[in-house]
Design a protein around this motif. Structure first.
Motif: not given
Length: 166
Positions: A15-19, A97-103, A138-146
């Motif tokens: 669900d979070k990834l869909k968001l 990791n792609a979000f928190f450590y962008p290339k 999207v940072s809020k979504v990826y923080e929750e996922l983390r």
């Protein structure tokens, strides 16, 4: 981890990834490099936005793949715990990791702000409003996922290795 818990985490993660996918797709469909450069005429703007757009595209693809893989796990008639856990592991290691450590390092997380209620994301260069908003959204979504998938950061592989040695 009990399979009922894995199933619930798989559903929540999907669900979070869909968001996140929805937000990223909308942004990437509405904005291209020329539009962002039109709003920001700075000296290193082109390099900054090329990097940011590339990182967002990678995040979108990784998130779509993880979303689909978890969907396959959840649609199976008999829930395959190992397959789902592998999908959760990949969601953590690829999407989060792609979000928190962008290339391209157009932004980074400053942990000093994580507990203050302020945005912990710091940009290398001040972006236009739309670019800033998508990253912060999207940072809020990826923080929750983390937080949800922290088990898959290292404990999951440690457990798998220990099972393999038995």
């Amino acid at each position: 981890m009990p399979s009922t818990n894995v199933k619930a985490i798989s559903e929540s993660t999907r669900d979070k990834l869909k968001l996140a996918v929805g937000h990223l797709e909308t942004f990437l469909n509405q904005y291209a490099l020329p539009q962002l450069l039109q709003e920001d005429q700075g000296s290193d703007s082109e390099l900054f936005y090329k990097g940011l757009l590339a990182d967002l595209r990678h995040m979108l693809v990784f998130s779509e793949v993880a979303y689909e893989k978890l969907g396959v796990a959840l649609r199976r008639p008999n829930f395959d715990n190992d397959f789902a856990e592998r999908g959760l592991y990949e969601a953590y290691h690829q999407c989060v990791n792609a979000f928190f450590y962008p290339k391209n390092e157009c932004y980074s997380e400053d942990g000093r702000y994580a507990y203050t209620g302020q945005d912990a994301i710091r940009f290398r260069k001040k972006p236009v409003r739309a670019a800033r908003d998508i990253v912060l959204t999207v940072s809020k979504v990826y923080e929750e996922l983390r937080d949800d998938l922290s088990y898959y950061e290292s404990d999951y592989m440690t457990q798998r290795r220990m099972q393999g040695q038995k």
